[in-house]
Design a protein around this motif. Structure first.
Motif, short mmCIF file in Angstrom:
data_model
loop_
_atom_site.label_atom_id
_atom_site.label_comp_id
_atom_site.label_asym_id
_atom_site.label_seq_id
_atom_site.Cartn_x
_atom_site.Cartn_y
_atom_site.Cartn_z
N LEU A 5 0.84 -1.19 0.00
CA LEU A 5 0.00 0.00 0.00
C LEU A 5 0.88 1.25 0.00
CD1 LEU A 5 -2.29 -1.09 2.99
CD2 LEU A 5 -2.56 -1.70 0.57
N GLY A 24 2.30 4.65 1.31
CA GLY A 24 2.31 5.45 2.53
C GLY A 24 2.01 6.89 2.19
N ARG A 60 -5.72 1.79 0.48
CA ARG A 60 -5.79 0.80 1.55
C ARG A 60 -7.06 -0.04 1.43
NH1 ARG A 60 -4.14 -1.07 6.44
NH2 ARG A 60 -2.23 0.15 6.29
N THR A 73 3.00 -1.34 4.05
CA THR A 73 2.96 0.05 3.60
C THR A 73 4.38 0.52 3.30
OG1 THR A 73 0.99 0.52 4.91
CG2 THR A 73 2.30 2.41 4.21
#
Length: 323
Positions: A220, A222, A239, A269
């Motif tokens: 994912l 950040g 997300r 992440t």
């Protein structure tokens, strides 16, 4: 995704032959545990769970010629048509979408690496701006010990995924379809999704970690706000996309979340990947398994399992887009 260079690790030496916990996360955990139980039943987690750090490596020296393209080791592939490159087009365009629940939705599939990268070391080693710093344009990717390359794997899964999503009515575009000599660079991969106004983008990869490291993970974006990068508007939606994809991938493939990154959640992440940093639309990467582990490699080289992988990713995208 063997992250070599910009977004990928360097390939292993080849053999001569060749934030706050959300409800969505809570909902994902039971699914992940169920997937783990299935996984253990069909082969276990391998030789221990030592955490590897191969997801972020320095760029390796590039090979000047492509490795031999070996056929996958699973006999079920024998009757399957090969994933041959489509006619040249940039970016790879979608045929008209069928009527279905995703009609009007645009999905961009980003098959990691390119089979031709091996022959274009100078081009893929040049650096591009990813917002936070500069990284190499692209990388060669990894491979199994038998020589099945990550670039072959990602294109095959991308083709299967495209078919499934079109059946749901989505308009689907690929960032590359083996129809260009190398790349595209990671900044262009992000730009293709942005310019398409994609409702969702998924970048497909397979990892090149140490043997014994098994399972999948979804990466994912950040929160990054630096230079040309500003992921703040897409962190939450990405997300949500990643959680849906991880949950359905567990259920459909029976694979477990990674035993070496992500703490068993299947979610990681990161802020160092240009393909995520430069995206302005919801986007995630998925590492479908570890090509350097023999048990994971047996799955990744199976046509039947790759179809399950495509189905798992597709169902996650559909779930995300339908809310």
């Amino acid at each position: 995704m063997s992250y070599v260079g910009p977004d990928f690790d360097p390939p292993q030496p080849r053999r001569p032959r060749r934030g706050p916990v959300t409800v969505a996360v809570a909902a994902l955990v039971p699914g992940a545990l169920l997937g783990w139980l299935v996984y253990e039943a069909v082969g276990g987690s391998g030789d221990g769970g030592g955490a590897g750090n191969t997801a972020v490596r320095t760029s390796a020296a590039s090979t000047t010629s492509a490795p031999p393209r070996t056929s996958p080791g699973d006999g079920s592939d024998a009757k399957e048509p090969s994933a041959s490159p489509a006619p040249s087009r940039t970016p790879s365009a979608s045929a008209p979408a069928a009527s279905g629940p995703l009609k009007g939705k645009v999905v961009v599939i980003d098959p990691g690496h390119n089979p031709g990268n091996f022959q274009h070391a100078a081009e893929i080693n040049r650096t591009v701006d990813i917002g936070t710093n500069r990284k190499e344009c692209d990388t060669t990717g990894t491979s199994t010990d038998s020589g099945y390359t990550e670039a072959e794997f990602t294109l095959d899964v991308a083709h299967r995924l495209r078919t499934l999503l079109r059946q749901q009515g989505a308009t689907v575009r690929l960032t590359q379809d083996g129809d260009r000599p190398y790349g595209p660079c990671v900044d262009e991969r992000a730009r293709i999704g942005n310019q398409a106004g994609a409702d969702a983008v998924v970048s497909i990869h397979a990892d090149g970690s140490a043997a014994g490291n098994r399972g999948f993970h979804v990466i994912l974006p950040g929160s990054v706000h630096a230079g040309a990068a500003d992921t703040r508007p897409i962190v939450a939606s990405s997300r949500a996309l990643g959680e849906r994809v991880a949950g359905t991938f567990v259920r459909v493939t029976g694979s477990a979340p990674s035993n070496y990154v992500g703490g068993g959640t299947g979610l990681v992440t990161r802020k160092d990947l240009g393909g995520l940093n430069l995206s302005t639309v919801p986007k995630v990467f998925i590492e479908c398994g570890n090509m350097r582990d023999s048990k994971d490699a047996a799955l990744l080289t199976s046509g039947a399992w790759r179809q399950k992988a495509a189905q798992g990713i597709s169902e996650g995208i559909v779930s995300f887009l339908r809310g």
